[in-house]
Structure formats: C-alpha cells, structure tokens
Design a protein around this motif. Structure first.
Motif, PDB file in Angstrom:
ATOM      1  N   ALA A  70      -4.914  18.615  -4.819  1.00 21.67           N
ATOM      2  CA  ALA A  70      -5.248  17.231  -5.144  1.00 21.67           C
ATOM      3  C   ALA A  70      -5.440  16.372  -3.900  1.00 21.67           C
ATOM      4  CB  ALA A  70      -4.153  16.634  -6.027  1.00 21.67           C
ATOM      5  N   THR A  71      -5.086  16.892  -2.730  1.00 18.99           N
ATOM      6  CA  THR A  71      -5.106  16.056  -1.528  1.00 18.99           C
ATOM      7  C   THR A  71      -6.453  15.365  -1.263  1.00 18.99           C
ATOM      8  OG1 THR A  71      -3.352  17.382  -0.572  1.00 18.99           O
ATOM      9  CG2 THR A  71      -4.569  15.993   0.929  1.00 18.99           C
ATOM     10  N   PRO A  72      -7.591  16.072  -1.324  1.00 19.02           N
ATOM     11  CA  PRO A  72      -8.853  15.350  -1.073  1.00 19.02           C
ATOM     12  C   PRO A  72      -9.043  14.189  -2.036  1.00 19.02           C
ATOM     13  CG  PRO A  72      -9.230  17.729  -1.162  1.00 19.02           C
ATOM     14  CD  PRO A  72      -7.812  17.510  -1.606  1.00 19.02           C
ATOM     15  N   SER A  73      -8.701  14.420  -3.280  1.00 19.21           N
ATOM     16  CA  SER A  73      -8.844  13.395  -4.299  1.00 19.21           C
ATOM     17  C   SER A  73      -7.850  12.248  -4.068  1.00 19.21           C
ATOM     18  CB  SER A  73      -8.624  14.065  -5.660  1.00 19.21           C
ATOM     19  OG  SER A  73      -8.635  13.141  -6.674  1.00 19.21           O
ATOM     20  N   ILE A  74      -6.634  12.593  -3.670  1.00 16.27           N
ATOM     21  CA  ILE A  74      -5.632  11.558  -3.391  1.00 16.27           C
ATOM     22  C   ILE A  74      -6.097  10.674  -2.236  1.00 16.27           C
ATOM     23  CG2 ILE A  74      -3.282  11.144  -2.543  1.00 16.27           C
ATOM     24  CD1 ILE A  74      -2.427  13.666  -4.093  1.00 16.27           C
ATOM     25  N   ILE A  85      -2.913   6.741  -8.876  1.00 16.80           N
ATOM     26  CA  ILE A  85      -2.486   7.505 -10.055  1.00 16.80           C
ATOM     27  C   ILE A  85      -3.663   8.321 -10.600  1.00 16.80           C
ATOM     28  CG2 ILE A  85      -1.699   7.341 -12.455  1.00 16.80           C
ATOM     29  CD1 ILE A  85      -0.220   4.801 -11.726  1.00 16.80           C
ATOM     30  N   ALA A  86      -4.780   7.631 -10.822  1.00 18.75           N
ATOM     31  CA  ALA A  86      -5.929   8.291 -11.451  1.00 18.75           C
ATOM     32  C   ALA A  86      -6.440   9.443 -10.600  1.00 18.75           C
ATOM     33  CB  ALA A  86      -7.038   7.276 -11.697  1.00 18.75           C
ATOM     34  N   ASN A  87      -6.493   9.228  -9.282  1.00 21.17           N
ATOM     35  CA  ASN A  87      -7.025  10.290  -8.420  1.00 21.17           C
ATOM     36  C   ASN A  87      -6.041  11.432  -8.232  1.00 21.17           C
ATOM     37  OD1 ASN A  87      -9.814   9.715  -7.099  1.00 21.17           O
ATOM     38  ND2 ASN A  87      -8.797   7.749  -7.304  1.00 21.17           N
ATOM     39  N   THR A  88      -4.742  11.119  -8.248  1.00 23.69           N
ATOM     40  CA  THR A  88      -3.757  12.206  -8.171  1.00 23.69           C
ATOM     41  C   THR A  88      -3.876  13.077  -9.415  1.00 23.69           C
ATOM     42  OG1 THR A  88      -2.266  10.788  -6.931  1.00 23.69           O
ATOM     43  CG2 THR A  88      -1.320  12.768  -7.916  1.00 23.69           C
ATOM     44  N   LEU A  89      -3.930  12.418 -10.575  1.00 24.41           N
ATOM     45  CA  LEU A  89      -4.050  13.152 -11.833  1.00 24.41           C
ATOM     46  C   LEU A  89      -5.328  13.994 -11.852  1.00 24.41           C
ATOM     47  CD1 LEU A  89      -3.023  13.722 -14.679  1.00 24.41           C
ATOM     48  CD2 LEU A  89      -4.269  11.700 -15.461  1.00 24.41           C
ATOM     49  N   GLY A  90      -6.439  13.363 -11.487  1.00 22.86           N
ATOM     50  CA  GLY A  90      -7.713  14.086 -11.459  1.00 22.86           C
ATOM     51  C   GLY A  90      -7.663  15.274 -10.510  1.00 22.86           C
ATOM     52  N   GLY A  91      -7.054  15.065  -9.346  1.00 22.87           N
ATOM     53  CA  GLY A  91      -6.956  16.133  -8.354  1.00 22.87           C
ATOM     54  C   GLY A  91      -6.116  17.289  -8.860  1.00 22.87           C
ATOM     55  N   ILE A  92      -5.006  16.980  -9.518  1.00 24.35           N
ATOM     56  CA  ILE A  92      -4.140  18.030 -10.052  1.00 24.35           C
ATOM     57  C   ILE A  92      -4.871  18.807 -11.144  1.00 24.35           C
ATOM     58  CG2 ILE A  92      -2.122  18.350 -11.549  1.00 24.35           C
ATOM     59  CD1 ILE A  92      -0.650  16.397  -9.747  1.00 24.35           C
ATOM     60  N   GLY A 132       2.126   6.004  -6.861  1.00 22.35           N
ATOM     61  CA  GLY A 132       0.906   6.539  -7.468  1.00 22.35           C
ATOM     62  C   GLY A 132       0.896   8.054  -7.493  1.00 22.35           C
ATOM     63  N   VAL A 133       1.278   8.677  -6.376  1.00 24.20           N
ATOM     64  CA  VAL A 133       1.291  10.146  -6.329  1.00 24.20           C
ATOM     65  C   VAL A 133       2.350  10.693  -7.285  1.00 24.20           C
ATOM     66  CG1 VAL A 133       1.772  12.151  -4.878  1.00 24.20           C
ATOM     67  CG2 VAL A 133       0.320  10.312  -4.011  1.00 24.20           C
ATOM     68  N   VAL A 134       3.519  10.038  -7.310  1.00 19.31           N
ATOM     69  CA  VAL A 134       4.582  10.507  -8.204  1.00 19.31           C
ATOM     70  C   VAL A 134       4.153  10.358  -9.668  1.00 19.31           C
ATOM     71  CG1 VAL A 134       6.920  10.047  -9.033  1.00 19.31           C
ATOM     72  CG2 VAL A 134       6.453  10.099  -6.574  1.00 19.31           C
ATOM     73  N   PHE A 151       0.828  -1.196   0.000  1.00 20.25           N
ATOM     74  CA  PHE A 151       0.000   0.000   0.000  1.00 20.25           C
ATOM     75  C   PHE A 151       0.871   1.258   0.000  1.00 20.25           C
ATOM     76  CE2 PHE A 151      -1.842   3.395   2.583  1.00 20.25           C
ATOM     77  CZ  PHE A 151      -2.967   3.693   1.834  1.00 20.25           C
ATOM     78  N   LEU A 152       1.889   1.275   0.860  1.00 19.20           N
ATOM     79  CA  LEU A 152       2.746   2.466   0.966  1.00 19.20           C
ATOM     80  C   LEU A 152       3.508   2.709  -0.336  1.00 19.20           C
ATOM     81  CD1 LEU A 152       4.131   2.191   4.605  1.00 19.20           C
ATOM     82  CD2 LEU A 152       2.373   3.742   3.722  1.00 19.20           C
ATOM     83  N   VAL A 153       4.039   1.626  -0.910  1.00 20.50           N
ATOM     84  CA  VAL A 153       4.752   1.787  -2.185  1.00 20.50           C
ATOM     85  C   VAL A 153       3.774   2.295  -3.249  1.00 20.50           C
ATOM     86  CG1 VAL A 153       5.992   0.597  -4.033  1.00 20.50           C
ATOM     87  CG2 VAL A 153       6.475   0.037  -1.646  1.00 20.50           C
ATOM     88  N   ALA A 154       2.569   1.706  -3.284  1.00 26.97           N
ATOM     89  CA  ALA A 154       1.565   2.134  -4.266  1.00 26.97           C
ATOM     90  C   ALA A 154       1.208   3.606  -4.057  1.00 26.97           C
ATOM     91  CB  ALA A 154       0.315   1.269  -4.155  1.00 26.97           C
ATOM     92  N   ALA A 155       1.131   4.034  -2.782  1.00 26.39           N
ATOM     93  CA  ALA A 155       0.772   5.422  -2.489  1.00 26.39           C
ATOM     94  C   ALA A 155       1.838   6.362  -3.039  1.00 26.39           C
ATOM     95  CB  ALA A 155       0.607   5.613  -0.977  1.00 26.39           C
ATOM     96  N   VAL A 156       3.098   6.073  -2.742  1.00 25.44           N
ATOM     97  CA  VAL A 156       4.185   6.961  -3.176  1.00 25.44           C
ATOM     98  C   VAL A 156       4.306   6.939  -4.705  1.00 25.44           C
ATOM     99  CG1 VAL A 156       6.667   7.349  -3.111  1.00 25.44           C
ATOM    100  CG2 VAL A 156       5.444   6.742  -1.009  1.00 25.44           C
TER     101      VAL A 156
END
Lengths: 253, 259
Positions: free
Chosen positions: A167-171, A130-137, A70-72, A63-68
């Motif tokens: 993007a934080t709420p979306s992330i 990834i999708a939510n970070t992109l959408g949030g940005i 994904g956001v990157v 999960f943590l790897v996916a989070a980092v």
C-alpha cells in the motif's frame, strides 16, 4: 535547466501583475502590486515570522496525526469486507462535513489556539490517507497473498509484511493530497480559532488584514501559507521517492 | 481412464488423487475423474495443452483450491510451491525474499539469514543476494523463487511452469539446476509444464493430460538414465517425446489399449 521554465512563468506572471496594477491604476487595498507585497513582507517581517511558525507547527502536527490515524484506520477498514462496509460510510461522512461549519465547535471543545487548529486540520486531512491506505491494501497482489497463505502467515504478519508495503505507493499519494489539505485546514481553522495580536497565526492575520484594509499584508500571508504547503508537499514527495524509486525501477542502478 | 505403462511401485504414495473432479462456479468442468499416485522421491511431470487443468491439480495438492468431488491425499508435511511467476516482493532484497517463508514460520533472524544464503548459493545467486528484484533479470528472479521454495527444505516441491517465461538457454540451464537439486535432496517433485521435451528431460514419470474435461490420458515412465547435454539429441529421448506428443495430439495414447 529543469527549473528554468517554472521560473520564467513566475517572472512573467509577476510582470503582468505589476503592469496591470500600474496601467489601470488599481488601488492598493483592492489589489496590491508584487512590490507592495514584498514591502509588507519586510515591514511586518517579525509578526509574519512568528505567525508562520505557529501555522507551520499546527499544519505539520495536524498532518502527522492525520497520517498516523489515516494509516491505522485505513488498515482497520482493510481487515475484512464487513468492517469496511460498516465503517467506510461514517468515514466518508467525515469528508463531507464542511470544515468551516464545525471549526467553531472545535473552539468550544479545545479553546482558542493551536489545539483546535490541529484538530480541524486532522479532520480535513485524514480522509485521503484513509481512502488511499484502504485502496492500497486492497490492491496487494492476489499472487502475493497466495504466497503468504501457503506459508501460513498470520493476519498481523500479512499486514506488516505484505499489505502495508504494497500500500505504500498509494499511501504516499494520499499523504501528498493530505499535505495540501493540511494547510487549507489549518488556515481555515485559524480564521475562527486563531488569536489576534501578538500571537496571531497566518489565518488570523489574513482575517485581520481584511478588516484593516491591509490587503498587501494579506497577500504576504497567503503567499507564505502557500509556501508552507508547498514545502510539506515537497518533503512528502522526497520521502516517497526515497522509499519507492528502487522497488519498481529496472536495472538502471 | 488413464493408461498406466511401466512398473507400478508398492510404496505408500506421497500424493494420491482418487477420482478427483473440479467444476468451477461457471459450470466449467476443469477436471474429471483424475486418478494419480506419485511415489515419495519421484520426479513427476504433468503436461498437456492450455486449459487441461494442470495448474488446478497443483493448486488442489497445495490446498489453494478444493476438489468438487473425489479425494486428494498429500502425505509430506513440508510442501513448497514455485509459481509460474517469481512472486518476489519488490521491496525485499533477494536474500530477504528467500528468507520470507522462514520468517513467517518464526525462525530466528540469524538462522534464517544463514539458510537463505545457503539456498541462494545453491541456485547460483550468492553474489546478488543484496539486490532488489527490480535490479535482476527474469532468470535471476526465477532462481531466487526456486531458492525461496527450497529454503525450508520441503519434502514435496510443486513447480508450476517455473521457467516458462524464460529464453531457451536460461531455461535449460535452470532445468539442470533443478535436476541437481532433486538428486541431492531426494524430495518429491511434481512439475507442471506445457513442454513435452522439458517434461521428458526432467521427470522420471510423465502424465499427459487432455482437455474438456481435464483428464489424464497417458501416464508413462521415462527411462533415460543420467541426463547430460547429449540427452536431448539422443534417439531414446526423441522416441519418448514422440509417444507423448502423439498422445497429446490425439487426446489418447497411440500404442496399446484405447482411452
């Protein structure tokens, strides 16, 4: 008081479950009653405890790897439309690959055990981040972008000071989905990559218990796996609340 | 063509628009033949009905938009823009919001905190500096956005209906605050407002605009001396307002030559 309705529903469910098993005389290897599952939790406590620890570590690491990651990756995709058009379809492909089909490949690459489990977990959990970070940005207010333009903000400052906070709420939403998927990913991967015996994680116990008709043990393992996911989800929610609740509330505090 | 009433000064203008036109991609002609010169240190107001291109002029001056024809010259180097909405970042305290322009320009953190504090003090928000925008009223947020515009000591301040969404009392209070800031800093101010009364009260020179296409129909100096609480009820004030109002209603000035 807010806890009362869900507790009542769960109690009712357990009662009905218990009654069905009793009344229809269902064999234990087909459907164990709640008490049988409780029994398995007790009798196999040691094995379940160490399995839970293994699975939890894989789940949380994945999960943590996916989070980092994904956001990157989501941020990289958000750099401009060209990058997005080029990279988004391959990313989408990642989401479409059935995990169970490639889990054996990870075993080939990383061997049996936690490493291939974590790799599979990342693959399953990373897409919503990834999708939510992109959408949030993308959803950062154009008005705020204009403000940054007027201040001649650089690309890096715009990302760090405007896009990422916007993007934080979306992330957080993406991370919530990823939390649930992480458990699914870890357990599924463990079907293939988990050791059996002493070092078995929950996924391997589930597979093994099917072969030995220990359906009660399987139910116990499933129950624990669900709780791990639930806990991770709760932690993400809490972090999200701590970060966000003061940004958009009115004058209540 | 705009009719010029009052003394022309001979200094090099801070802002010059020469035959500026702006046509949007849909074919809408937002501005046509705009000639406008604003002297350094002047407080100039643009007023007119919705859709007359007031905000477009501000955006052209700020470089947020490009003219389709004509030339825009802006001489002051430091310009600040105060938007219609406060545009504070919800995750930053008022102080951190005010400090943002400094931060983006690489001012060291101790200095920017100090300057943000001073700017907040000037708009009367020193006690609220640690609050997030969500915990502030609309008036407080607008004040903070004025402080953010002032924090980097601009030579030119562009204001786009900054107090339009506020109640009348707060609005008049902030108008006086603005006059105080202009008095002490001597920067050039260009204010866009749909309120002729606000334009007359604040500005030393007012341009009235008309629609279809957006153009300047009257430019006039306002001579009311020092503004105080009686200014708005006095006869000279109301006479000025009436002249501008008539120009606005008829799409052309009513005294002197035609359009």
């Amino acid at each position: 008081m807010r806890l009362l309705p869900p507790v009542l529903v769960v109690c009712l469910f357990l009662l009905v479950w218990s009654a069905v098993v009793q009344v229809f005389g269902i064999k234990e290897y087909l459907l164990p009653g709640p008490l049988d599952v409780l029994g398995a939790l007790r009798s196999d406590a040691d094995q379940l405890a160490s399995a839970t620890l293994r699975t939890a570590i894989s789940t949380v690491s994945g999960f943590l790897v996916a989070a980092v990651v994904g956001v990157v990756l989501g941020s990289v995709l958000g750099l401009n439309r060209w990058v997005e058009r080029g990279l988004y379809p391959p990313t989408l492909l990642l989401q479409m690959v059935p995990l169970i089909a490639i889990a054996p490949l990870f075993v080939v690459w990383f061997g049996f055990g936690a490493r291939s489990t974590i790799a599979a977990t990342v693959v399953v959990a990373v897409f919503p981040v990834i999708a939510n970070t992109l959408g949030g940005i993308r959803s950062a207010a154009p008005e705020h972008r204009e403000l940054f333009r007027l201040c001649e903000a650089g690309r890096w400052a715009t990302w760090w000071k405007l896009e990422l906070p916007s993007a934080t709420p979306s992330i957080i939403t993406g991370l919530r989905v990823a939390a649930g998927l992480s458990v699914i990913g870890a357990i599924t991967a463990e079907f293939v990559s988990g050791y059996t015996g002493e070092d078995a994680p929950l996924g391997a116990i589930i597979m093994g218990s099917v072969k030995t008709f220990r359906t009660d043990l399987m139910f116990a393992a499933v129950l624990i796996a669900s709780l791990v996911g639930f806990l991770l989800f709760g932690i993400v929610n809490l972090i999200g609340w701590l970060l966000l609740h003061r940004w958009y509330d009115t004058t209540r505090d | 063509m705009a009719e010029i009433i009052g003394q022309e000064r001979t200094e090099t203008p801070a802002i010059e628009l020469e035959a500026v036109g702006r046509r949007f991609s849909g074919g809408v002609e937002a501005l046509a033949g705009i000639d406008l010169a604003i002297q350094p240190g002047d407080f100039h107001a643009l007023t007119g009905p919705s859709g007359c291109g007031k905000t477009t002029i501000l955006r052209l001056i700020a470089g947020l938009d490009q003219p389709s024809s004509g030339r825009v010259t802006v001489r002051p180097r430091r310009l600040a823009y105060c938007f219609q909405d406060h545009r504070l970042l919800p995750w930053r305290t008022l102080e951190a919001n005010v400090a943002l322009p400094l931060e983006l320009n690489g001012v060291p953190s101790a200095e920017r905190a100090e300057r943000a504090r001073v700017a907040l003090e000037r708009v009367g928000l020193e006690s609220a500096r640690d609050r997030l925008p969500a915990a502030c009223s609309g008036g407080m947020c607008m004040r903070a956005s004025v402080a953010r515009a002032l924090v980097d000591t601009p030579d030119l301040l562009l204001l786009d209906e900054p107090f339009g969404a506020l109640d009348e009392v707060t609005r008049e209070e902030l108008d006086d605050m603005l006059l105080g800031l202009w008095d002490s800093d001597g920067m050039t101010i260009l204010l866009v407002t749909h309120s002729i009364r606000e334009a007359t009260y604040l500005a030393r020179r007012v341009s009235v605009m008309g629609v279809d296409p957006g153009r300047i129909i009257l430019e006039q100096s306002i001579h009311l001396g020092v503004r105080d609480q009686d200014t708005r009820t006095g006869a000279p004030f109301n006479e000025q307002v009436r002249i501008l109002q008539q120009a606005l209603e008829h799409g052309a000035p009513m005294n002197g030559g035609g359009s």
